[in-house]
Design a protein around this motif. Structure first.
Motif, short mmCIF file in Angstrom:
data_model
loop_
_atom_site.label_atom_id
_atom_site.label_comp_id
_atom_site.label_asym_id
_atom_site.label_seq_id
_atom_site.Cartn_x
_atom_site.Cartn_y
_atom_site.Cartn_z
N GLU A 48 0.85 -1.19 0.00
CA GLU A 48 0.00 0.00 0.00
C GLU A 48 0.88 1.24 0.00
O GLU A 48 1.97 1.23 0.57
N GLU A 90 3.94 7.49 2.27
CA GLU A 90 4.04 6.40 3.24
C GLU A 90 3.77 5.08 2.53
O GLU A 90 2.83 4.98 1.72
N THR A 91 4.60 4.10 2.81
CA THR A 91 4.43 2.77 2.21
C THR A 91 4.21 1.73 3.30
O THR A 91 4.67 1.89 4.44
N ARG A 92 3.51 0.67 2.91
CA ARG A 92 3.39 -0.50 3.80
C ARG A 92 3.89 -1.72 3.05
O ARG A 92 3.44 -2.00 1.94
N ARG A 93 4.84 -2.39 3.67
CA ARG A 93 5.34 -3.67 3.16
C ARG A 93 5.22 -4.67 4.29
O ARG A 93 6.00 -4.64 5.23
N GLU A 95 4.18 -5.79 7.68
CA GLU A 95 3.91 -5.03 8.90
C GLU A 95 4.81 -3.81 9.03
O GLU A 95 4.79 -3.12 10.04
N SER A 96 5.61 -3.54 8.01
CA SER A 96 6.57 -2.44 8.05
C SER A 96 6.01 -1.22 7.32
O SER A 96 5.62 -1.29 6.15
N TYR A 97 5.97 -0.09 8.05
CA TYR A 97 5.52 1.18 7.48
C TYR A 97 6.71 2.12 7.40
O TYR A 97 7.53 2.20 8.32
#
Length: 381
Positions: A48, A90-93, A95-97
């Motif tokens: 995301e 902002e990115t989500r990979r 559980e990492s933001y």
């Protein structure tokens, strides 16, 4: 008929190869400004991606969508002409933001909280008077430290003396809350040099005062007000050739510094002839105490509620500015009528910007030239 957006024209191309996307990103960068629309881009693998901002009226975070079978993400939103918006991605990979400035955008703004990318709409430009002018004679910044009984500490300041400063003249006085930040993030020495050089304001003395604990000292703090009005102003009058009439004194600040300016003037009416307040945190409640600002705003709300119930006229004039994209726009608009009903002359300016130092810098010409009209008003000995 509105022309199709560049990102939509890109979607029509099939297949979307890496080479086509490379060329598109290199040609357009990010964000893409088309009429009154802005398209933000991000290139990379993620689950995301969002645009993070503080613009009232737009979803925050603003979700970006991936173009099918590519690593290019995009989000388009309305952006009226003249707007200026600070943002990050902002990115989500998993559980990492991760939150960061836009790697496709070199336009960056700075503040005490760090830096942000800047989206400038059609028609926005950094004012020429906020940029260094080799023809403008530079003033001088002199560091000064004084012992404050009110604050029970040594208080540092920076004193701006205009070019060709002379002790045979009398100068208006400007005292600036968050002084270090105005110098560092609002280019205020450059602004003063330029406006004086252009004869938009008279030569003046400006004193930049940094806080030690601004969240304690600025919301209607009696020792701070006493330091400004009963210690700093008299001391400056002894050391420098200043206009003695209150009409030649202005107290200014932004955000909590705006509250400090108003509350100091209310505690010591008649010391200053004018205030210059920017995005002042003048939060209040019409009923109850649920202001939603957290405990640091409790003394602010108590002060503003009390003032609104019985408005006074501590100064003759107030210049106010606020960004239409910040939550404080509503209380600022409301306080204009409160000040005017108290008999204060108010000039109020809005801008399509937010709660940030570049917005406050961009309003300095309007504010300073209104508070301190051109040199012809002041008589020099």
């Amino acid at each position: 008929m509105r022309q199709r957006l560049a990102i939509n024209r890109l979607r029509d191309k099939a297949p979307l190869t890496g080479e086509i996307i490379d060329d598109f990103v290199a040609r357009h960068g990010s964000p893409i400004i088309e009429a009154e629309r802005a398209t933000f881009l991000f290139r990379g693998e993620a689950e995301e991606v969002w645009v993070r901002h503080r613009v009232v009226g737009l979803p925050d975070p603003l979700p970006m969508k991936r173009l099918p079978r590519t690593d290019l993400w995009a989000a388009t939103t309305d952006l009226p002409a003249g707007s200026r918006v600070e943002y990050q991605l902002e990115t989500r990979r998993g559980e990492s933001y991760e939150r960061f400035n836009d790697p496709l955008n070199d336009f960056v703004a700075h503040s005490p909280m760090g830096s942000s990318s800047v989206c400038a709409a059609t028609g926005y430009e950094i004012p020429s008077w906020a940029l260094p002018d080799p023809e403008a004679r530079p003033g001088e910044i002199v560091p000064e430290t004084m012992r404050s009984k009110a604050l029970r500490r040594e208080q540092e300041t920076w004193v701006y003396l205009p070019a060709r400063f002379s002790r045979l003249a009398r100068y208006p006085l400007l005292i600036v809350h968050d002084g270090g930040d105005y110098l560092q993030f609002a280019a205020m020495k450059t602004v003063l040099d330029n406006l004086i050089h252009r004869l938009d304001i008279p030569p003046l003395v400006a004193v930049f005062v940094p806080p030690k604990d601004r969240l304690k000292e600025y919301p209607n703090h009696a020792p701070h007000a006493r330091f400004i009005a009963r210690e700093l102003v008299p001391l400056l009058g002894e050391r420098l050739p200043l206009v003695e009439d209150p009409s030649g004194r202005c107290l200014m600040g932004s955000s909590f510094g705006g509250v400090a300016s108003v509350s100091t003037a209310v505690r010591y009416p008649g010391v200053f002839g004018s205030l210059l307040i920017q995005s002042a945190s003048l939060v209040f409640t019409d009923i109850g105490q649920d202001h939603g600002g957290g405990p640091y705003f409790d003394p602010v709300v108590k002060f503003v509620n009390k003032y609104r119930a019985r408005p006074t006229r501590p100064v003759e004039r107030i210049f106010m500015s606020c960004g239409v994209y910040e939550p404080l726009i509503t209380p600022n608009r409301s306080m204009v009528s409160v000040f005017r009903e108290a008999g204060i002359t108010v000039r109020y300016v809005e801008a399509r910007d937010g709660h940030n130092w570049d917005d406050w810098r961009d309003r300095l010409h309007d504010g300073l030239s209104w508070v301190f009209p051109g040199p012809q008003k002041y008589v020099y000995e």
